[in-house]
Design a protein around this motif. Structure first.
Motif, PDB file in Angstrom:
ATOM      1  N   GLU A 160      -6.221 -33.597  55.107  1.00  0.00           N
ATOM      2  CA  GLU A 160      -5.968 -32.538  56.088  1.00  0.00           C
ATOM      3  C   GLU A 160      -4.902 -32.943  57.092  1.00  0.00           C
ATOM      4  O   GLU A 160      -4.028 -32.166  57.456  1.00  0.00           O
ATOM      5  CB  GLU A 160      -7.238 -32.279  56.891  1.00  0.00           C
ATOM      6  CG  GLU A 160      -8.164 -31.288  56.267  1.00  0.00           C
ATOM      7  CD  GLU A 160      -9.443 -31.259  57.063  1.00  0.00           C
ATOM      8  OE1 GLU A 160     -10.473 -31.480  56.444  1.00  0.00           O
ATOM      9  OE2 GLU A 160      -9.392 -31.040  58.286  1.00  0.00           O
ATOM     10  N   LEU A 214      -8.149 -27.454  67.108  1.00  0.00           N
ATOM     11  CA  LEU A 214      -8.485 -28.130  65.858  1.00  0.00           C
ATOM     12  C   LEU A 214      -9.532 -29.209  66.121  1.00  0.00           C
ATOM     13  O   LEU A 214     -10.491 -29.351  65.365  1.00  0.00           O
ATOM     14  CB  LEU A 214      -7.232 -28.749  65.238  1.00  0.00           C
ATOM     15  CG  LEU A 214      -6.189 -27.746  64.740  1.00  0.00           C
ATOM     16  CD1 LEU A 214      -4.903 -28.468  64.359  1.00  0.00           C
ATOM     17  CD2 LEU A 214      -6.735 -26.972  63.564  1.00  0.00           C
ATOM     18  N   VAL A 269      -3.245 -25.845  70.410  1.00  0.00           N
ATOM     19  CA  VAL A 269      -3.641 -25.825  69.004  1.00  0.00           C
ATOM     20  C   VAL A 269      -4.340 -27.118  68.592  1.00  0.00           C
ATOM     21  O   VAL A 269      -5.406 -27.074  67.989  1.00  0.00           O
ATOM     22  CB  VAL A 269      -2.423 -25.551  68.103  1.00  0.00           C
ATOM     23  CG1 VAL A 269      -2.834 -25.620  66.645  1.00  0.00           C
ATOM     24  CG2 VAL A 269      -1.843 -24.198  68.442  1.00  0.00           C
ATOM     25  N   VAL A 304       2.269 -38.987  55.344  1.00  0.00           N
ATOM     26  CA  VAL A 304       2.211 -37.590  54.903  1.00  0.00           C
ATOM     27  C   VAL A 304       2.224 -37.484  53.392  1.00  0.00           C
ATOM     28  O   VAL A 304       1.407 -36.795  52.792  1.00  0.00           O
ATOM     29  CB  VAL A 304       3.389 -36.799  55.491  1.00  0.00           C
ATOM     30  CG1 VAL A 304       3.292 -35.350  55.091  1.00  0.00           C
ATOM     31  CG2 VAL A 304       3.411 -36.942  56.997  1.00  0.00           C
ATOM     32  N   GLN A 321       0.517 -34.641  68.773  1.00  0.00           N
ATOM     33  CA  GLN A 321      -0.468 -33.556  68.632  1.00  0.00           C
ATOM     34  C   GLN A 321      -1.651 -34.008  67.791  1.00  0.00           C
ATOM     35  O   GLN A 321      -2.792 -33.650  68.067  1.00  0.00           O
ATOM     36  CB  GLN A 321       0.206 -32.326  68.014  1.00  0.00           C
ATOM     37  CG  GLN A 321       1.172 -31.645  68.977  1.00  0.00           C
ATOM     38  CD  GLN A 321       1.892 -30.482  68.326  1.00  0.00           C
ATOM     39  OE1 GLN A 321       2.427 -30.621  67.230  1.00  0.00           O
ATOM     40  NE2 GLN A 321       1.904 -29.349  68.990  1.00  0.00           N
ATOM     41  N   LEU A 364      -1.578 -32.715  55.564  1.00  0.00           N
ATOM     42  CA  LEU A 364      -1.121 -31.330  55.506  1.00  0.00           C
ATOM     43  C   LEU A 364      -0.597 -30.885  56.867  1.00  0.00           C
ATOM     44  O   LEU A 364       0.492 -30.314  56.971  1.00  0.00           O
ATOM     45  CB  LEU A 364      -2.272 -30.422  55.079  1.00  0.00           C
ATOM     46  CG  LEU A 364      -2.002 -28.965  55.415  1.00  0.00           C
ATOM     47  CD1 LEU A 364      -1.153 -28.334  54.347  1.00  0.00           C
ATOM     48  CD2 LEU A 364      -3.258 -28.210  55.690  1.00  0.00           C
ATOM     49  N   LEU A 365      -1.397 -31.164  57.902  1.00  0.00           N
ATOM     50  CA  LEU A 365      -0.990 -30.729  59.239  1.00  0.00           C
ATOM     51  C   LEU A 365       0.347 -31.347  59.625  1.00  0.00           C
ATOM     52  O   LEU A 365       1.203 -30.696  60.211  1.00  0.00           O
ATOM     53  CB  LEU A 365      -2.064 -31.125  60.270  1.00  0.00           C
ATOM     54  CG  LEU A 365      -3.303 -30.242  60.234  1.00  0.00           C
ATOM     55  CD1 LEU A 365      -4.443 -30.883  61.004  1.00  0.00           C
ATOM     56  CD2 LEU A 365      -2.996 -28.872  60.814  1.00  0.00           C
ATOM     57  N   ARG A 366       0.498 -32.621  59.270  1.00  0.00           N
ATOM     58  CA  ARG A 366       1.761 -33.284  59.582  1.00  0.00           C
ATOM     59  C   ARG A 366       2.880 -32.666  58.753  1.00  0.00           C
ATOM     60  O   ARG A 366       3.998 -32.489  59.239  1.00  0.00           O
ATOM     61  CB  ARG A 366       1.642 -34.787  59.303  1.00  0.00           C
ATOM     62  CG  ARG A 366       0.657 -35.492  60.202  1.00  0.00           C
ATOM     63  CD  ARG A 366       1.263 -35.946  61.516  1.00  0.00           C
ATOM     64  NE  ARG A 366       2.240 -37.000  61.326  1.00  0.00           N
ATOM     65  CZ  ARG A 366       3.488 -36.938  61.742  1.00  0.00           C
ATOM     66  NH1 ARG A 366       3.914 -35.865  62.359  1.00  0.00           N
ATOM     67  NH2 ARG A 366       4.328 -37.922  61.546  1.00  0.00           N
ATOM     68  N   ALA A 367       2.568 -32.322  57.509  1.00  0.00           N
ATOM     69  CA  ALA A 367       3.598 -31.744  56.637  1.00  0.00           C
ATOM     70  C   ALA A 367       4.087 -30.415  57.174  1.00  0.00           C
ATOM     71  O   ALA A 367       5.274 -30.099  57.103  1.00  0.00           O
ATOM     72  CB  ALA A 367       3.047 -31.573  55.223  1.00  0.00           C
ATOM     73  N   ILE A 368       3.161 -29.628  57.716  1.00  0.00           N
ATOM     74  CA  ILE A 368       3.615 -28.321  58.188  1.00  0.00           C
ATOM     75  C   ILE A 368       4.008 -28.362  59.659  1.00  0.00           C
ATOM     76  O   ILE A 368       4.156 -27.334  60.296  1.00  0.00           O
ATOM     77  CB  ILE A 368       2.564 -27.217  57.953  1.00  0.00           C
ATOM     78  CG1 ILE A 368       1.308 -27.502  58.758  1.00  0.00           C
ATOM     79  CG2 ILE A 368       2.250 -27.071  56.487  1.00  0.00           C
ATOM     80  CD1 ILE A 368       0.339 -26.355  58.707  1.00  0.00           C
ATOM     81  N   GLY A 369       4.185 -29.553  60.205  1.00  0.00           N
ATOM     82  CA  GLY A 369       4.861 -29.621  61.497  1.00  0.00           C
ATOM     83  C   GLY A 369       4.048 -30.081  62.686  1.00  0.00           C
ATOM     84  O   GLY A 369       4.488 -29.954  63.820  1.00  0.00           O
ATOM     85  N   LEU A 370       2.853 -30.646  62.466  1.00  0.00           N
ATOM     86  CA  LEU A 370       2.096 -31.174  63.608  1.00  0.00           C
ATOM     87  C   LEU A 370       2.721 -32.505  64.005  1.00  0.00           C
ATOM     88  O   LEU A 370       2.899 -33.389  63.165  1.00  0.00           O
ATOM     89  CB  LEU A 370       0.640 -31.387  63.206  1.00  0.00           C
ATOM     90  CG  LEU A 370      -0.335 -31.604  64.349  1.00  0.00           C
ATOM     91  CD1 LEU A 370      -0.602 -30.296  65.067  1.00  0.00           C
ATOM     92  CD2 LEU A 370      -1.643 -32.188  63.836  1.00  0.00           C
ATOM     93  N   ARG A 371       3.073 -32.631  65.296  1.00  0.00           N
ATOM     94  CA  ARG A 371       3.693 -33.872  65.740  1.00  0.00           C
ATOM     95  C   ARG A 371       2.637 -34.964  65.857  1.00  0.00           C
ATOM     96  O   ARG A 371       1.454 -34.688  65.963  1.00  0.00           O
ATOM     97  CB  ARG A 371       4.387 -33.668  67.085  1.00  0.00           C
ATOM     98  CG  ARG A 371       5.647 -32.856  67.006  1.00  0.00           C
ATOM     99  CD  ARG A 371       6.445 -33.022  68.284  1.00  0.00           C
ATOM    100  NE  ARG A 371       5.632 -32.870  69.477  1.00  0.00           N
ATOM    101  CZ  ARG A 371       5.370 -31.682  70.040  1.00  0.00           C
ATOM    102  NH1 ARG A 371       5.864 -30.578  69.507  1.00  0.00           N
ATOM    103  NH2 ARG A 371       4.629 -31.618  71.112  1.00  0.00           N
ATOM    104  N   ARG A 372       3.122 -36.232  65.874  1.00  0.00           N
ATOM    105  CA  ARG A 372       2.185 -37.361  65.983  1.00  0.00           C
ATOM    106  C   ARG A 372       1.331 -37.217  67.230  1.00  0.00           C
ATOM    107  O   ARG A 372       0.120 -37.408  67.206  1.00  0.00           O
ATOM    108  CB  ARG A 372       2.957 -38.679  66.052  1.00  0.00           C
ATOM    109  CG  ARG A 372       3.503 -39.068  64.710  1.00  0.00           C
ATOM    110  CD  ARG A 372       3.642 -40.581  64.593  1.00  0.00           C
ATOM    111  NE  ARG A 372       3.825 -40.899  63.200  1.00  0.00           N
ATOM    112  CZ  ARG A 372       4.912 -41.508  62.716  1.00  0.00           C
ATOM    113  NH1 ARG A 372       5.871 -41.886  63.524  1.00  0.00           N
ATOM    114  NH2 ARG A 372       5.005 -41.735  61.432  1.00  0.00           N
TER     115      ARG A 372
END
Lengths: 262, 850
Positions: free
Chosen positions: B753, B480, B476, B843, B766, B756-764
């Motif tokens: 952005e 992106l 993913v 975040v 990633q 947001l990605l970090r908020a919905i669970g993207l790890r550092r």
């Protein structure tokens, strides 16, 4: 409202998120600002809770702390059975990924992805496949089936926010936090989004926490918690817009009398 | 307005640093080149005046074959009687005959020739005078088998008094006893890295000049009260016009002028590469300013709605560029002075030991060039973004700014036109129709083509980036990143185009050199039937290594050898023109091994007083069999040779060929090269071993089979390639900075952005991977472009030079693959800082409204 520590475990099955004696203090010394002052709230599973209060009352801070986006100075926050204190960034990230959904005022969709890809993003990041039946249900409920392959720039504000709602729901989180979800929408689009949120609570048992300053939006909730100066002042159950407005008008008085009690 | 601009500039220090860095590096290169060449120039001027400090007047022979190439001194000699003539001139206190010729090579303890870094290796007679001073424990050479050497050589070769030292000169190896070591005034052990071997006068005359009782020059001291120039005129009158008479000062000036000329050529080469780096820098600055303007649309629109005119907006952007350009020029100049000083220091202490560096100076040219280049480049690059900024409508302040995806039609059309123009100019240059402007046509064509391709890049980028992205988009974050790189085709394109320029040049040179190597191999394999080649290992002195003539005959009688052609090379004046000539001891072997065929006359029978020549030269000079050609060889008087054969043009051999019977007129009467053809079925390796044994006394000469020989001949291509790669590394570095810059600004732009990605669970990790994939896609795209454009350029040059022997077009596939892999690695490295920045995004701050 007040709880004794001994009951936490016993009733935790019915609680989606909980804050216990939470303090949030910014700065130190002269410049010290207390954003949350010994706040304790318990958000029951399957309930639509609104947090209201005037600007600077600490409602957004409370939500950020509950969602694991911000850390508390003192006190304890838990989501489901997980205590947030002591979780690493990776742990918090995983928690947000698996147990929390977000809806923002600014929609915050990724412009490079289609509506469908945006909706599935949290699951893709987690490396999970959506439950097809649930995915269908969500798409059906938000009414976006025709628009799944559009980019955010090709969608209206209301449609974008419904994409954001679907994104928050599709991973079946423990709790969805919505930060002024109708703040950027006209009243009709706003009503659609709010109706959809209430619908997902009633029909799917979703837990939703919404921060708003719009009494009309708050009237969609099962319960409204009022904050002023970082403290919980009062709350309403099964509110009407008028009752919420009435309470907001009296909120300074309520806050003052509460301070007097202490 | 001014204050607003400066405040906006100061509030974004990152932007200042990133866009300025490219200019700093480019200017550093320019200033460094000037400082280095200036410092070296003054150091050598001082060196030469030291070298000629004790010479009042010098009489030197004029070369019979004035080659105009390198040092003619030593090729010519003057008779010993001339020393007496000079001594008789009134006002002459002393006149000493001197032998001093480049080409005395000492053999070190390891059996190999002791080399210098381009400095001469003098063989001389010990006159006891001059500025050479014997060290304690030394004495002058008294017997014919005694030598003294300078202290620098003694140190380099680790030689001590009493050692037996072998020396190569015009004659094969001779061994001497070292009886003394000398230094120079001022405690120098060498003059600019030079190595000197001093013999007794008769030995020096024999070994270095090949003529008894001859000298290279006469060193003249003036008596009291006689000025150098007056003495020079008197001596000149006495010796007549056949000799060159100069004062010591003139000699120093001449030597230093010659060196300055070489240095300024070196300077131009460095400046050329600095130009490439700055050209790439333009891309970087242009991109940075474009992104900044895009990010400041609201701010600019606000200014416009508050009443700022378009002109003011343009000026505000240009002012920003001016400030950045000026600061970067100052820093670049400072860094350039440092780099120039460092390189000069390294040159003096690693390369030419004994060069006393003059003080590091900053010539005015360095300062002027630094500021002109730094400021102008920045302003030029900022012009386009400034114009774009001025087009921002005031209404943009009021509405949500959508990323405008402007159509690429105009830029594509412009790109096609510019590319076509560039290719056209390049074609004219390669066709060689441009006369003096040929080089300019080629360079201009390449430059314009680069700009054209850069303009086309956004269009090319879409499909290529999409395909490339798929390669990296297995996760993913990868997907992106891929989408991000396709998001703003112009931005991706310019960033990639910057990388393209350096890589295209490297690839182009690579293709040309690879094709040259393949062509040579091809020709050697198909048209030369020699199996083994005896030749010298290059060497940088003006006398190439030779071997004993006897080796040729011994080789002929080695079992398995069918034919041997021994070659002697020298410069001669043939029919009034200075040219290289060969003499061969077995003309028939030459004919057979190179497959020469007679156009007219006979080939392979030439004897004394006869020569053969190729068809092309014969035609252009109007020669035919039986023509009489005047030839002046290095030694002896001019003679007339008879053309006995004209051979057909071919890819492997051309030029004048004499018989070895006339080789006494050559500078060295020893062969320098030999071609050996074996009898059918003979074992190449065993013959090679046998011939190697014959060459035991000839260090610097070896025997190689055909493939090895061609490899030796083409090994210099690798040196050229390495140099070009090093010099273009700066351009590549700037391009990498461009990638860093683009990513850093993109990360900044997409903070929300990322939040947001970090908020919905993207790890550092990633988030970092996402940025890295974007960087790799951009850099690999740039590399592919560079490889394609470079291959095109190289192929064009190779095709154009088809008649000059480029028979094969070959691509360096493995190197090209290596560049691609390196580009991907570069992408990963470039992503490090922006990726860390992306991972650090707060975040809460990112998603909070306003």
């Amino acid at each position: 409202m007040t709880r004794t520590p001994g009951t936490i475990t016993a009733s935790s099955t019915g609680v989606a998120a909980r804050a216990t004696d939470v303090w949030k203090v910014y700065g130190a010394g002269e410049a010290q600002v207390v954003a949350l002052r010994s706040v304790s709230v318990e958000l029951r599973r399957g309930q639509f809770t609104a947090i209201m209060g005037p600007s600077g009352s600490g409602k957004s801070t409370l939500m950020h702390c509950l969602a694991g986006l911000d850390t508390v100075t003192r006190g304890e926050v838990s989501i489901g059975a997980t205590k947030l204190a002591g979780l690493s960034d990776a742990g918090l990230t995983k928690l947000r990924r698996d147990q929390v959904g977000f809806i923002f005022q600014q929609f915050n969709l990724l412009p490079t992805l289609t509506a469908e890809e945006n909706i599935l993003l949290p699951l893709s990041i987690a490396g999970r496949k959506p439950d097809p039946a649930w995915y269908d249900t969500v798409i059906e409920t938000v009414g976006l089936r025709e628009r799944l392959h559009h980019r955010p720039s090709q969608l209206s504000g209301g449609q974008q926010q419904r994409v954001a709602c679907a994104r928050a729901l599709v991973s079946r989180p423990e709790v969805v936090f919505a930060d002024e979800p109708t703040g950027n929408l006209d009243s009709r689009s706003g009503a659609e989004v709010l109706g959809f949120l209430r619908h997902s609570v009633r029909d799917f048992g979703q837990t939703i926490v919404m921060v708003t300053h719009d009494p009309n939006a708050a009237s969609y909730a099962d319960r409204v918690i009022f904050l002023a100066d970082g403290e919980v002042v009062t709350e309403l159950r099964e509110p009407t817009a008028d009752a919420v407005l009435e309470t907001m008008k009296r909120i300074d008085v309520l806050a003052a009398s509460r301070d007097g009690d202490v | 307005m001014l204050r607003a601009t400066l405040k906006s500039l100061m509030s974004r220090k990152l932007r200042l640093v990133l866009s300025g860095l490219a200019v700093v590096l480019g200017v550093m290169f320019v200033a460094g080149a000037f400082v280095l060449t200036d410092t070296l120039g003054r150091s050598f001027t001082s060196l030469f005046s030291t070298a000629y400090a004790n010479t009042d007047v010098q009489v030197a022979a004029k070369s019979k074959v004035a080659t105009g190439v390198g040092n003619d001194q030593g090729v010519a000699s003057l008779p010993g009687s001339l020393v007496d003539t000079v001594r008789q001139v009134p006002g002459v206190a002393s006149a000493t005959g001197e032998v001093q010729v480049d080409g005395a090579r000492v053999i070190g303890h390891n059996g190999k020739v002791v080399t210098t870094y381009g400095a001469p290796q003098f063989g001389m007679n010990w006159t006891g005078g001059g500025f050479a001073q014997l060290e304690p424990g030394s004495r002058a050479p008294a017997a014919d088998d005694e030598i003294v050497i300078n202290a620098g050589l003694a140190k380099t070769a680790d030689l001590k008094i009493g050692d037996q030292v072998s020396v190569l000169t015009l004659e094969p190896k001779k061994t001497f006893t070292l009886v003394g070591i000398f230094g120079y005034s001022g405690g120098r052990d060498s003059l600019g890295g030079e190595q000197s071997v001093a013999f007794t006068t008769p030995v020096a005359q024999q070994l270095m000049l090949g003529t008894p009782d001859a000298y290279s020059d006469v060193d003249v001291r003036a008596g009291p009260g006689v000025s150098d120039s007056a003495l020079r005129d008197r001596v000149a009158t006495a010796v007549g016009g056949d000799y060159q008479v100069k004062t010591g000062k003139q000699l120093a000036d001449d030597a230093s002028a010659g060196f300055q000329k070489a240095l300024s050529f070196f300077n131009y080469v460095l400046l050329g590469f600095a130009g490439v780096a700055l050209f790439v820098g333009i891309f970087l600055i242009l991109n940075t300013f474009s992104i900044i303007v895009a990010q400041r649309v609201r701010e600019l629109a606000l200014m416009r709605s508050l009443g700022a005119s378009r002109r003011q907006i343009i000026n505000s952007v240009l002012l920003e560029a001016l400030v950045i350009g000026t600061i970067a020029s100052v820093l670049g100049l400072g860094a350039g002075i440092g780099v120039g000083a460092l390189l000069a220091y390294l040159f003096a202490n690693l390369g030419a030991s004994g060069l006393h560096l003059a003080g590091i100076g900053v010539p005015a040219s360095a300062v002027i060039a630094s500021f002109a280049v730094g400021v102008v480049i920045t302003l030029v690059a900022a012009t386009l973004p400034a114009l774009r900024a001025a087009r921002v409508a005031p209404i943009a302040a009021m509405r949500e700014v959508a990323a405008t995806d402007r159509p690429l039609t105009r830029v594509t059309v412009a790109g096609s036109v510019v590319t076509a123009a560039g290719i056209g100019v390049l074609g004219v240059g390669l066709a060689g129709d441009g006369g003096d402007a040929t080089l300019w046509a080629i360079l201009g064509g390449v430059l314009v083509s680069f700009i054209g391709v850069a303009l086309l890049t956004p269009l090319i980028g879409r499909p290529v980036v999409s395909v490339l992205g798929r390669l990296f988009a297995w996760s993913v974050p990868g997907q992106l990143g891929r989408r991000n790189s396709a998001r703003n085709p112009r931005r991706t394109a310019i960033t990639a185009a910057a990388l393209m320029v350096g890589l295209a040049l490297i690839t182009g040179v690579n293709v040309i050199l690879t094709s040259a190597t393949s062509s040579i191999h091809n020709v050697a394999d198909t048209q030369v039937s020699a199996d083994l080649v005896i030749s010298g290992e290059g060497g940088n002195s003006s006398i190439p290594p030779t071997f004993d003539k006897a080796v040729l005959d011994k080789t002929r009688s080695t079992p398995g050898v069918a034919q041997v052609a021994g070659f002697y090379h020298d410069q001669a004046r043939v029919d009034g023109k200075v040219t290289g000539v060969d003499a061969v001891d077995d003309p028939q072997a030459l004919r057979d091994m190179f497959g020469l065929s007679a156009k007219s006359g006979t080939i392979g029978t030439e004897g004394s007083g006869q020569l053969i020549v190729d068809e092309k030269q014969a035609t252009s000079l109007g020669l035919h069999v039986g023509s009489q050609v005047p030839v002046q060889l290095t030694r002896g008087d001019a003679r007339t040779f008879t053309v006995t054969g004209i051979y057909r043009d071919n890819d492997v051999y051309a030029g004048w060929v004499l018989s070895a019977a006339d080789v006494s007129g050559f500078r060295s009467a020893q062969p320098q090269q030999a071609m050996i053809k074996l009898t059918p079925g003979a074992d190449v390796n065993s013959v090679k071993t046998a011939v190697n044994g014959l060459l035991a006394d000839s260090p610097g000469i070896n025997v190689a089979d055909r493939t090895e020989y061609v490899d030796q001949q083409t090994s210099q291509f690798n040196t050229i390639l390495t140099m070009i790669q090093i010099l273009l590394a700066l351009a590549i570095l700037i391009a990498v900075l461009g990638i860093v810059n683009t990513l850093a600004l993109s990360v900044l732009e997409r903070t929300r952005e990322l939040g947001l990605l970090r908020a919905i669970g993207l790890r550092r990790a990633q988030a970092m991977r996402m940025v890295t994939v974007e960087a790799v896609v951009i850099s690999v795209f740039g590399a592919l472009l560079g490889l394609a454009v470079g291959s095109g350029l190289g192929a064009a040059v190779v095709r154009a030079l088809r008649d000059q022997g480029f028979t094969v077009l070959a691509f360096p596939w493995s190197r090209m693959a290596l560049y691609l892999v390196l580009a991907a690695a570069v992408g990963v490295v470039a992503a490090i800082l922006p990726a860390i920045r992306a991972a650090k995004v707060n975040v809460l701050a990112a998603i909070a409204y306003e």
